[in-house]
Design a protein around this motif. Structure first.
Motif, short mmCIF file in Angstrom:
data_model
loop_
_atom_site.label_atom_id
_atom_site.label_comp_id
_atom_site.label_asym_id
_atom_site.label_seq_id
_atom_site.Cartn_x
_atom_site.Cartn_y
_atom_site.Cartn_z
N THR A 102 9.54 -11.14 -2.43
CA THR A 102 10.77 -11.11 -1.96
C THR A 102 11.19 -10.78 -0.47
OG1 THR A 102 11.74 -10.92 -3.97
CG2 THR A 102 13.38 -10.73 -2.44
N VAL A 103 10.49 -9.54 -0.14
CA VAL A 103 10.90 -9.30 1.07
C VAL A 103 9.81 -9.98 2.10
CG1 VAL A 103 11.44 -6.91 0.77
CG2 VAL A 103 9.11 -7.07 1.01
N ASN A 104 8.70 -10.24 1.75
CA ASN A 104 7.82 -11.20 2.64
C ASN A 104 8.15 -12.60 2.84
OD1 ASN A 104 5.60 -9.61 3.57
ND2 ASN A 104 4.96 -9.39 1.61
N LYS A 105 9.41 -12.73 2.24
CA LYS A 105 9.98 -14.32 2.67
C LYS A 105 10.68 -14.31 3.97
CE LYS A 105 9.00 -16.71 -1.30
NZ LYS A 105 8.09 -17.62 -1.15
N HIS A 106 10.99 -13.03 4.31
CA HIS A 106 11.73 -12.87 5.86
C HIS A 106 10.62 -12.64 7.00
CE1 HIS A 106 15.72 -11.43 4.22
NE2 HIS A 106 14.88 -11.05 3.21
N GLN A 107 11.14 -13.45 8.01
CA GLN A 107 10.30 -13.60 9.08
C GLN A 107 10.28 -12.32 9.66
OE1 GLN A 107 8.32 -15.38 10.68
NE2 GLN A 107 8.67 -17.19 9.28
N GLY A 108 9.03 -11.80 10.12
CA GLY A 108 9.11 -10.41 10.79
C GLY A 108 8.72 -9.26 9.93
N ILE A 109 8.64 -9.51 8.48
CA ILE A 109 8.20 -8.49 7.64
C ILE A 109 6.98 -8.82 7.22
CG2 ILE A 109 8.82 -7.95 5.07
CD1 ILE A 109 11.05 -7.22 7.51
N ARG A 110 6.18 -7.68 7.17
CA ARG A 110 5.01 -7.41 6.48
C ARG A 110 4.80 -6.52 5.75
NH1 ARG A 110 5.03 -8.13 11.88
NH2 ARG A 110 4.89 -5.77 12.26
N ALA A 111 5.01 -6.84 4.33
CA ALA A 111 5.23 -5.89 3.33
C ALA A 111 3.88 -5.74 2.57
CB ALA A 111 6.26 -6.28 2.30
N ALA A 112 3.37 -4.76 2.27
CA ALA A 112 2.09 -4.33 1.58
C ALA A 112 2.26 -3.54 0.48
CB ALA A 112 1.25 -3.55 2.58
N LEU A 113 1.62 -4.46 -0.55
CA LEU A 113 1.68 -3.86 -2.20
C LEU A 113 0.53 -2.56 -2.11
CD1 LEU A 113 2.51 -3.67 -5.02
CD2 LEU A 113 0.75 -5.38 -5.36
N CYS A 114 1.20 -1.33 -2.18
CA CYS A 114 0.23 -0.19 -2.19
C CYS A 114 0.24 0.72 -3.44
CB CYS A 114 0.51 0.77 -1.03
SG CYS A 114 0.44 0.00 0.84
N TRP A 115 -1.11 1.01 -3.89
CA TRP A 115 -1.01 1.88 -4.84
C TRP A 115 -2.13 3.12 -4.78
CZ3 TRP A 115 -3.10 -2.89 -4.27
CH2 TRP A 115 -4.15 -3.03 -4.09
N THR A 116 -2.49 3.27 -3.59
CA THR A 116 -3.30 4.51 -3.02
C THR A 116 -2.65 4.76 -1.53
OG1 THR A 116 -5.16 3.45 -1.99
CG2 THR A 116 -5.30 3.93 -4.63
N LYS A 117 -2.84 5.91 -1.34
CA LYS A 117 -2.68 6.51 0.14
C LYS A 117 -3.79 5.95 1.17
CE LYS A 117 -5.31 10.58 0.44
NZ LYS A 117 -5.23 12.16 0.82
N GLU A 118 -4.85 5.35 0.68
CA GLU A 118 -5.95 4.70 1.50
C GLU A 118 -5.10 3.18 1.77
OE1 GLU A 118 -7.84 8.11 -0.51
OE2 GLU A 118 -6.71 6.54 -1.15
N ILE A 119 -4.81 2.51 1.03
CA ILE A 119 -4.48 1.07 0.88
C ILE A 119 -3.13 1.39 2.02
CG2 ILE A 119 -3.35 -0.69 -0.04
CD1 ILE A 119 -6.15 -0.58 -0.78
N ALA A 120 -2.34 2.36 1.79
CA ALA A 120 -1.28 2.48 2.87
C ALA A 120 -1.45 2.67 4.18
CB ALA A 120 -0.29 3.60 2.13
N ALA A 121 -2.54 3.38 4.32
CA ALA A 121 -2.91 3.76 5.73
C ALA A 121 -3.53 2.48 6.35
CB ALA A 121 -4.30 4.63 5.61
N LEU A 122 -4.56 1.49 5.58
CA LEU A 122 -4.81 0.50 5.99
C LEU A 122 -3.82 -0.58 6.34
CD1 LEU A 122 -8.28 0.32 3.93
CD2 LEU A 122 -8.04 0.49 6.39
N ALA A 123 -2.72 -0.83 5.48
CA ALA A 123 -1.78 -1.70 5.70
C ALA A 123 -1.00 -1.32 7.00
CB ALA A 123 -0.83 -1.56 4.54
N ARG A 124 -0.75 -0.02 7.30
CA ARG A 124 -0.44 0.21 8.94
C ARG A 124 -1.68 0.05 9.75
NH1 ARG A 124 3.06 -0.10 11.05
NH2 ARG A 124 3.07 1.50 12.19
N GLN A 125 -2.45 0.33 9.60
CA GLN A 125 -3.83 0.31 10.82
C GLN A 125 -4.16 -1.06 11.28
OE1 GLN A 125 -6.75 2.48 8.62
NE2 GLN A 125 -5.99 4.58 9.82
N HIS A 126 -4.35 -1.94 10.13
CA HIS A 126 -4.91 -3.23 10.21
C HIS A 126 -3.71 -4.44 10.23
CE1 HIS A 126 -9.09 -1.99 9.02
NE2 HIS A 126 -8.67 -1.07 9.86
#
Length: 143
Positions: free
Chosen positions: A74-98
């Protein structure tokens, strides 16, 4: 920091724990989520979060549903939104870093609250690396 949060019926307990944590850290939180376990439609709570981030009313967004997938789509339908599905802190960090993700999507039925607090904390504190990732992030938008 200003953070917008939204959730469906799978996430009231998660949202409360996250909001309590964030406000204790001094963040301003806008709540677009439900506070009950009565069945609701996640797009009704995801779109306002995405709009807050898109329009600059919030620095970041947090969305929660059972699997994290529906509200993430849903949120990724919006321009300018880059939402990441995260289930660990490592995935959350990579979503921000990369990926310079600006919304974290949380799967309430597949994570524990302490794990989610750690993921949110990591997501909000991790900077975008830029560099070789900048060109890739720019290619995500289809304007």
């Amino acid at each position: 920091m200003k953070i917008s949060i939204g959730n469906d019926h799978a996430g009231p307990e998660y949202k409360k724990a996250i909001v309590d944590y964030l406000t204790a850290q001094g963040h301003e939180v806008t709540n677009h989520g439900t506070d009950t376990f009565d069945s609701v439609d996640y797009p009704d709570f995801g779109h306002p979060v995405a709009t807050d981030v898109e329009q600059g009313h919030a620095d970041f967004g947090i969305v929660i549903c059972g699997s994290g997938n529906g509200i993430n789509m849903t949120v990724n339908k919006h321009q300018g939104i880059r939402a990441a599905l995260c289930w660990t802190k490592e995935i959350a960090a990579l979503a921000r870093q990369h990926n310079d993700a600006n919304i974290i999507s949380i799967p309430a039925r597949f994570t524990a609250i302490p794990q989610v607090i750690e993921m949110v904390d990591t997501f909000l504190k991790t900077p975008f690396e830029g560099g070789r990732h900048q060109n890739r992030v720019q290619k995500i938008a289809c304007s």
